[in-house]
Design a protein around this motif. Structure first.
Motif, PDB file in Angstrom:
ATOM      1  N   MET A   1       0.848  -1.169   0.000  1.00 48.15           N
ATOM      2  CA  MET A   1       0.000   0.000   0.000  1.00 48.15           C
ATOM      3  C   MET A   1       0.897   1.236   0.000  1.00 48.15           C
ATOM      4  O   MET A   1       1.806   1.338   0.799  1.00 48.15           O
ATOM      5  CB  MET A   1      -0.878  -0.013   1.250  1.00 48.15           C
ATOM      6  N   SER A   2       0.651   2.143  -0.898  1.00 46.90           N
ATOM      7  CA  SER A   2       1.483   3.340  -0.974  1.00 46.90           C
ATOM      8  C   SER A   2       0.749   4.526  -0.364  1.00 46.90           C
ATOM      9  O   SER A   2      -0.426   4.459  -0.063  1.00 46.90           O
ATOM     10  CB  SER A   2       1.841   3.629  -2.427  1.00 46.90           C
ATOM     11  N   LYS A   3       1.476   5.621  -0.206  1.00 49.51           N
ATOM     12  CA  LYS A   3       0.881   6.831   0.334  1.00 49.51           C
ATOM     13  C   LYS A   3      -0.212   7.311  -0.623  1.00 49.51           C
ATOM     14  O   LYS A   3       0.015   7.436  -1.821  1.00 49.51           O
ATOM     15  CB  LYS A   3       1.945   7.899   0.514  1.00 49.51           C
ATOM     16  N   PRO A   4      -1.428   7.571  -0.090  1.00 44.58           N
ATOM     17  CA  PRO A   4      -2.547   7.935  -0.959  1.00 44.58           C
ATOM     18  C   PRO A   4      -2.344   9.264  -1.676  1.00 44.58           C
ATOM     19  O   PRO A   4      -1.867  10.217  -1.099  1.00 44.58           O
ATOM     20  CB  PRO A   4      -3.736   8.020  -0.012  1.00 44.58           C
ATOM     21  N   SER A   5      -2.715   9.277  -2.957  1.00 43.23           N
ATOM     22  CA  SER A   5      -2.592  10.525  -3.701  1.00 43.23           C
ATOM     23  C   SER A   5      -3.831  10.825  -4.522  1.00 43.23           C
ATOM     24  O   SER A   5      -4.091  11.968  -4.846  1.00 43.23           O
ATOM     25  CB  SER A   5      -1.359  10.482  -4.605  1.00 43.23           C
ATOM     26  N   GLU A   6      -4.610   9.787  -4.873  1.00 44.16           N
ATOM     27  CA  GLU A   6      -5.814  10.051  -5.645  1.00 44.16           C
ATOM     28  C   GLU A   6      -6.865   8.990  -5.368  1.00 44.16           C
ATOM     29  O   GLU A   6      -6.572   7.904  -4.869  1.00 44.16           O
ATOM     30  CB  GLU A   6      -5.514  10.139  -7.131  1.00 44.16           C
ATOM     31  N   VAL A   8      -9.530   6.142  -6.208  1.00 45.05           N
ATOM     32  CA  VAL A   8      -9.721   5.063  -7.179  1.00 45.05           C
ATOM     33  C   VAL A   8     -11.038   5.331  -7.917  1.00 45.05           C
ATOM     34  O   VAL A   8     -12.051   5.683  -7.298  1.00 45.05           O
ATOM     35  CB  VAL A   8      -9.769   3.692  -6.472  1.00 45.05           C
ATOM     36  N   ALA A   9     -11.025   5.177  -9.230  1.00 49.09           N
ATOM     37  CA  ALA A   9     -12.222   5.414 -10.042  1.00 49.09           C
ATOM     38  C   ALA A   9     -13.399   4.596  -9.506  1.00 49.09           C
ATOM     39  O   ALA A   9     -13.262   3.419  -9.212  1.00 49.09           O
ATOM     40  CB  ALA A   9     -11.944   5.038 -11.498  1.00 49.09           C
ATOM     41  N   GLY A  10     -14.529   5.268  -9.361  1.00 48.89           N
ATOM     42  CA  GLY A  10     -15.748   4.617  -8.906  1.00 48.89           C
ATOM     43  C   GLY A  10     -15.919   4.549  -7.398  1.00 48.89           C
ATOM     44  O   GLY A  10     -16.941   4.081  -6.916  1.00 48.89           O
ATOM     45  N   ARG A  11     -14.943   5.021  -6.639  1.00 48.19           N
ATOM     46  CA  ARG A  11     -15.055   4.978  -5.179  1.00 48.19           C
ATOM     47  C   ARG A  11     -15.371   6.360  -4.624  1.00 48.19           C
ATOM     48  O   ARG A  11     -14.923   7.371  -5.133  1.00 48.19           O
ATOM     49  CB  ARG A  11     -13.771   4.459  -4.543  1.00 48.19           C
ATOM     50  N   SER A  54      -7.239  19.698   6.359  1.00 46.22           N
ATOM     51  CA  SER A  54      -6.881  18.319   6.720  1.00 46.22           C
ATOM     52  C   SER A  54      -7.990  17.346   6.336  1.00 46.22           C
ATOM     53  O   SER A  54      -7.712  16.206   5.939  1.00 46.22           O
ATOM     54  CB  SER A  54      -6.562  18.199   8.213  1.00 46.22           C
ATOM     55  N   CYS A  55      -9.222  17.762   6.414  1.00 48.85           N
ATOM     56  CA  CYS A  55     -10.349  16.913   5.991  1.00 48.85           C
ATOM     57  C   CYS A  55     -10.422  16.852   4.461  1.00 48.85           C
ATOM     58  O   CYS A  55     -10.707  15.803   3.889  1.00 48.85           O
ATOM     59  CB  CYS A  55     -11.667  17.452   6.543  1.00 48.85           C
ATOM     60  N   ARG A  56     -10.163  17.973   3.818  1.00 49.18           N
ATOM     61  CA  ARG A  56     -10.225  18.029   2.345  1.00 49.18           C
ATOM     62  C   ARG A  56      -9.193  17.117   1.692  1.00 49.18           C
ATOM     63  O   ARG A  56      -9.447  16.530   0.645  1.00 49.18           O
ATOM     64  CB  ARG A  56      -9.975  19.454   1.855  1.00 49.18           C
ATOM     65  N   THR A  57      -8.030  17.011   2.290  1.00 49.26           N
ATOM     66  CA  THR A  57      -6.935  16.276   1.655  1.00 49.26           C
ATOM     67  C   THR A  57      -6.807  14.829   2.129  1.00 49.26           C
ATOM     68  O   THR A  57      -6.066  14.063   1.532  1.00 49.26           O
ATOM     69  CB  THR A  57      -5.590  16.989   1.889  1.00 49.26           C
ATOM     70  N   PHE A  58      -7.527  14.449   3.184  1.00 46.84           N
ATOM     71  CA  PHE A  58      -7.396  13.080   3.695  1.00 46.84           C
ATOM     72  C   PHE A  58      -8.049  12.071   2.756  1.00 46.84           C
ATOM     73  O   PHE A  58      -9.178  12.246   2.311  1.00 46.84           O
ATOM     74  CB  PHE A  58      -8.023  12.938   5.089  1.00 46.84           C
ATOM     75  N   LEU A  59      -7.305  11.018   2.446  1.00 51.42           N
ATOM     76  CA  LEU A  59      -7.827   9.887   1.689  1.00 51.42           C
ATOM     77  C   LEU A  59      -7.495   8.626   2.465  1.00 51.42           C
ATOM     78  O   LEU A  59      -6.327   8.331   2.712  1.00 51.42           O
ATOM     79  CB  LEU A  59      -7.176   9.809   0.298  1.00 51.42           C
ATOM     80  N   CYS A  60      -8.518   7.887   2.854  1.00 56.43           N
ATOM     81  CA  CYS A  60      -8.265   6.629   3.552  1.00 56.43           C
ATOM     82  C   CYS A  60      -7.679   5.616   2.571  1.00 56.43           C
ATOM     83  O   CYS A  60      -7.752   5.788   1.356  1.00 56.43           O
ATOM     84  CB  CYS A  60      -9.546   6.092   4.195  1.00 56.43           C
ATOM     85  N   GLY A  61      -7.124   4.547   3.103  1.00 58.84           N
ATOM     86  CA  GLY A  61      -6.505   3.528   2.274  1.00 58.84           C
ATOM     87  C   GLY A  61      -7.458   2.878   1.289  1.00 58.84           C
ATOM     88  O   GLY A  61      -7.095   2.606   0.152  1.00 58.84           O
ATOM     89  N   TRP A  62      -8.706   2.649   1.723  1.00 64.80           N
ATOM     90  CA  TRP A  62      -9.655   1.989   0.822  1.00 64.80           C
ATOM     91  C   TRP A  62      -9.980   2.864  -0.388  1.00 64.80           C
ATOM     92  O   TRP A  62     -10.009   2.393  -1.511  1.00 64.80           O
ATOM     93  CB  TRP A  62     -10.954   1.633   1.559  1.00 64.80           C
ATOM     94  N   THR A  65      -6.666   2.959  -2.714  1.00 65.66           N
ATOM     95  CA  THR A  65      -5.891   1.768  -3.041  1.00 65.66           C
ATOM     96  C   THR A  65      -6.771   0.763  -3.766  1.00 65.66           C
ATOM     97  O   THR A  65      -7.613   0.101  -3.155  1.00 65.66           O
ATOM     98  CB  THR A  65      -5.296   1.125  -1.766  1.00 65.66           C
ATOM     99  N   GLU A  66      -6.544   0.629  -5.053  1.00 71.39           N
ATOM    100  CA  GLU A  66      -7.377  -0.245  -5.882  1.00 71.39           C
ATOM    101  C   GLU A  66      -7.334  -1.701  -5.436  1.00 71.39           C
ATOM    102  O   GLU A  66      -8.321  -2.428  -5.547  1.00 71.39           O
ATOM    103  CB  GLU A  66      -6.940  -0.130  -7.345  1.00 71.39           C
ATOM    104  N   ALA A  67      -6.213  -2.146  -4.886  1.00 70.81           N
ATOM    105  CA  ALA A  67      -6.064  -3.550  -4.487  1.00 70.81           C
ATOM    106  C   ALA A  67      -6.946  -3.937  -3.299  1.00 70.81           C
ATOM    107  O   ALA A  67      -7.149  -5.124  -3.046  1.00 70.81           O
ATOM    108  CB  ALA A  67      -4.604  -3.841  -4.158  1.00 70.81           C
ATOM    109  N   LEU A  68      -7.452  -2.959  -2.572  1.00 71.96           N
ATOM    110  CA  LEU A  68      -8.325  -3.261  -1.436  1.00 71.96           C
ATOM    111  C   LEU A  68      -9.767  -3.367  -1.919  1.00 71.96           C
ATOM    112  O   LEU A  68     -10.302  -2.425  -2.504  1.00 71.96           O
ATOM    113  CB  LEU A  68      -8.210  -2.166  -0.362  1.00 71.96           C
TER     114      LEU A  68
END
Length: 181
Positions: A1-6, A8-11, A54-62, A65-68
Motif C-alpha cells: 500500500m502506498s501513500k494515498p494521492s488520488e 480510485v475510479a468509482g469509489r 486536513s479533511c479536504r486532503t485526507f484519503l483513507c486507504g480503501w 488503493t485499488e487492491a483493497l
C-alpha cells in the motif's frame, strides 16, 4: 500500500463517516475517537464546503488503493487505513475493537508487516489510545500510546536472520523514558 494521492475510479465515501469519529482534526479542536460535531450521520459532513484542509486532503486507504476490495470499505470493516512514509496504521472503531484480527484483515496486515518491517517501516493497529505493533512473527501490544510518544522497530541482524524489537518512547521532559517491548 502506498501513500494515498488520488481516489480510485468509482469509489467515494458514500455514507461512511468513520474518519469523522476516529481521526483528530486539530483545526476544529476535535480529538480522535470522538464524533465530529459537524457530522451528519449516514449523510456526510455538515460543513463540507468549508471543512478544514486536513479533511479536504485526507484519503483513507480503501478510497485510494485499488487492491483493497469492498471488505475494506471503512463503513463495513470499521477500519481506516492510513498510509504514511513510516508505514501503515489501521485505526479501529472501538465498537469493533477486535475486527482487525478477523479475515481478510489480519492476514493482509501481517503480509504488510512481513514486507515493511525489514525496511524499517511499521504496521500499527490503534484502538483509541491502545496501540499494537504487528511484526512478521508476533503482535506487540503496547497498551496506551499518547500522541507525543514515539514508536519504532529496531532491526537486529543475526546469523539466523533479522530479529525485531519494538521501542516505545514517552517524553518526560528533556529526556525520553524508553519502554521496550
Amino acid at each position: 500500500m502506498s501513500k494515498p494521492s488520488e481516489i480510485v475510479a468509482g469509489r467515494s465515501c458514500g455514507k461512511c463517516t468513520l474518519c469523522c469519529k476516529l481521526m483528530e482534526v486539530r483545526d476544529l479542536g476535535k480529538d480522535d475517537g470522538v464524533w465530529c460535531k459537524h457530522v451528519l450521520q449516514g449523510r456526510g459532513c455538515g460543513i463540507y464546503q468549508t471543512r478544514p484542509e486536513s479533511c479536504r486532503t485526507f484519503l483513507c486507504g480503501w478510497i485510494s488503493t485499488e487492491a483493497l476490495d469492498e471488505a475494506w470499505y471503512p463503513g463495513r470493516s470499521k477500519l481506516i487505513l492510513v498510509s504514511k512514509e513510516a508505514g501503515i496504521t489501521a485505526l479501529v472503531d472501538p465498537s469493533r475493537a477486535d475486527v482487525w484480527r478477523e479475515e481478510p484483515y489480519y492476514s493482509q496486515l501481517k503480509a504488510w508487516a512481513r514486507a515493511y518491517t525489514p525496511k524499517g517501516m511499521i504496521v500499527l493497529v490503534k484502538i483509541g489510545l491502545r496501540a499494537i505493533v504487528l511484526l512478521p512473527d508476533e503482535d506487540v501490544d503496547l497498551g496506551t500510546v499518547n500522541r507525543s510518544d514515539d514508536v519504532f522497530v529496531d532491526i537486529i541482524p543475526g546469523p539466523g536472520g533479522n530479529r525485531y524489537r519494538v521501542v516505545h518512547e514517552r517524553p518526560t521532559g528533556p529526556a525520553a523514558d524508553k519502554v521496550e517491548a
